[in-house]
Design a protein around this motif. Structure first.
Motif, PDB file in Angstrom:
ATOM      1  N   LEU A 107      50.852  37.157  46.969  1.00 18.08           N
ATOM      2  CA  LEU A 107      50.136  36.456  48.035  1.00 18.08           C
ATOM      3  C   LEU A 107      48.709  36.114  47.617  1.00 18.08           C
ATOM      4  N   ALA A 108      48.042  37.046  46.928  1.00 20.18           N
ATOM      5  CA  ALA A 108      46.661  36.812  46.492  1.00 20.18           C
ATOM      6  C   ALA A 108      46.583  35.608  45.557  1.00 20.18           C
ATOM      7  N   LEU A 115      49.093  47.603  39.772  1.00 18.30           N
ATOM      8  CA  LEU A 115      47.902  48.448  39.690  1.00 18.30           C
ATOM      9  C   LEU A 115      46.984  47.980  38.564  1.00 18.30           C
ATOM     10  N   VAL A 116      47.558  47.684  37.409  1.00 20.49           N
ATOM     11  CA  VAL A 116      46.765  47.255  36.251  1.00 20.49           C
ATOM     12  C   VAL A 116      46.060  45.932  36.536  1.00 20.49           C
ATOM     13  N   TYR A 117      46.815  44.943  37.018  1.00 18.14           N
ATOM     14  CA  TYR A 117      46.223  43.621  37.230  1.00 18.14           C
ATOM     15  C   TYR A 117      45.380  43.571  38.497  1.00 18.14           C
ATOM     16  N   GLY A 118      45.770  44.326  39.518  1.00 25.95           N
ATOM     17  CA  GLY A 118      44.997  44.319  40.755  1.00 25.95           C
ATOM     18  C   GLY A 118      43.668  45.042  40.643  1.00 25.95           C
ATOM     19  N   LEU A 119      43.614  46.085  39.799  1.00 22.83           N
ATOM     20  CA  LEU A 119      42.396  46.879  39.676  1.00 22.83           C
ATOM     21  C   LEU A 119      41.502  46.436  38.526  1.00 22.83           C
ATOM     22  N   GLU A 152      38.795  39.020  39.397  1.00 23.47           N
ATOM     23  CA  GLU A 152      39.126  37.874  40.240  1.00 23.47           C
ATOM     24  C   GLU A 152      40.209  38.233  41.245  1.00 23.47           C
ATOM     25  N   ILE A 153      41.252  38.907  40.784  1.00 24.19           N
ATOM     26  CA  ILE A 153      42.338  39.313  41.691  1.00 24.19           C
ATOM     27  C   ILE A 153      41.852  40.407  42.637  1.00 24.19           C
ATOM     28  N   ARG A 154      41.054  41.337  42.109  1.00 21.52           N
ATOM     29  CA  ARG A 154      40.556  42.442  42.931  1.00 21.52           C
ATOM     30  C   ARG A 154      39.720  41.918  44.107  1.00 21.52           C
ATOM     31  N   LYS A 155      38.873  40.920  43.845  1.00 26.12           N
ATOM     32  CA  LYS A 155      38.038  40.359  44.915  1.00 26.12           C
ATOM     33  C   LYS A 155      38.887  39.717  46.006  1.00 26.12           C
ATOM     34  N   VAL A 156      39.920  38.972  45.602  1.00 25.96           N
ATOM     35  CA  VAL A 156      40.788  38.309  46.581  1.00 25.96           C
ATOM     36  C   VAL A 156      41.543  39.340  47.412  1.00 25.96           C
ATOM     37  N   ILE A 157      42.034  40.412  46.761  1.00 22.11           N
ATOM     38  CA  ILE A 157      42.774  41.453  47.486  1.00 22.11           C
ATOM     39  C   ILE A 157      41.862  42.149  48.496  1.00 22.11           C
TER      40      ILE A 157
END
Length: 320
Positions: A50-51, A292-296, A300-305
């Motif tokens: 979704l992000a 976990l690896v890509y989200g943390l 860029e992904i972390r900010k959107v999440i």
């Protein structure tokens, strides 16, 4: 009547998964734990999907490939867990012939998709680091679509050939020493020589497993050689960009190695709990670790999440 009985003996309607351990009173707590694990896999990978799909800034090749990994994680974990939950609560662990070969196809295509996607992600990182001026000319949206389609079609067809050949074998038993259906244990039950199955299996394994692994290693050797001559700032940027992919690649390589090693030994001689755990990591660890690896690790992904989570708490605010 005799012909029908002989056909049932050589083409058994059910397979018996023999690696399930008698959990006794721990059956239901184990079921709840596994269900929570599966719920986390689904939730974490859906958040990544979704992000990336909703944020236009993330409509870049690298993030599209990450989204493909998450979709594949949902596909592979569903192919395993849905049947696994039923077996946890059952006293018998019989699976129909059609369901068994369907599970083999899903799990093996999941494994092949993972490796081919990691391969094209390595190519993306190689061009970004070693040929940055040509990146947007080489890694176009059209090229991304072609790579993703190729990474899906070839494993789908090649695994289908392997599964079809295995389904045609007359078998001298129906016991599979695993907690899910796998191709090699079925082939070992064959009453006839399996030269063709072994040859096709070797070709498919080489093209969908070993070639992507070799290509990923080659690209990172080239990136490493380039980084040796560059500044510390350049090296830190490369590490930040490539580290999630390296972690995913190493993790998946270890799980594949464990699964291949387990398929070549007699699991019934191994400690049953150890055998189950080692066979489970192949289908459980990557779907957990990838988001976990890509989200943390990727900011860029972390900010959107983080923004998505904050918006879900304050959905009445207009800026959400």
């Amino acid at each position: 009547m005799c012909m029908r009985q002989m056909e049932n003996n050589t083409y058994p309607p059910y397979f018996n998964l023999t690696m399930f351990v008698n959990l006794g009173k721990y059956r239901y707590p184990t079921f709840v734990l596994c269900f929570l694990l599966y719920a986390f896999i689904v939730s974490a990978n859906l958040v990544i999907i979704l992000a990336i799909s909703q944020e236009k800034k993330l409509h870049e090749p690298m993030y599209i490939f990450i989204m493909c990994l998450s979709i594949n994680s949902l596909y592979g974990s569903a192919g395993f867990f849905i049947r696994f939950f039923r077996d946890l609560l059952s006293d018998t662990h019989l699976i129909s012939r059609s369901a068994c070969f369907s599970q083999i196809y899903i799990i093996y295509t999941y494994a092949s998709y993972e490796l081919t996607i990691l391969g094209i992600m390595a190519y993306d990182r190689y061009v970004a680091v070693c040929q940055p001026l040509h990146y947007y000319n080489k890694i176009t949206l059209k090229m991304v679509c072609k790579l993703v389609v190729l990474a899906c079609i070839y494993p789908a067809v090649s695994v289908a050939v392997c599964v079809y050949l295995s389904s045609r074998l007359p078998l001298c038993g129906n016991k599979i020493p695993k907690v899910f259906c796998a191709n090699w244990p079925v082939v070992k039950l064959s009453c006839v020589p399996t030269v063709l199955n072994n040859l096709i299996g070797m070709l498919v394994s080489t093209s969908t497993v070993f070639l992507p692994l070799a290509f990923v290693l080659y690209t990172y050797v080239r990136i490493f050689l380039l980084c040796r001559k560059r500044s510390s700032e350049f090296k830190s940027k490369v590490v930040q960009s490539c580290l999630p992919h390296i972690v995913t690649f190493v993790n998946y390589s270890i799980t594949v190695f464990c699964d291949v090693a387990l398929s070549r030994i007699n699991l019934e001689e191994v400690n049953p709990f150890l055998g189950v755990i080692l066979s489970l990591e192949f289908v459980v660890i990557p779907p957990i670790l990838n988001p976990l690896v890509y989200g943390l690790k990727l900011p860029e992904i972390r900010k959107v999440i983080i923004r998505m989570l904050s918006c879900s708490k304050h959905d009445k605010q207009t800026n959400c």
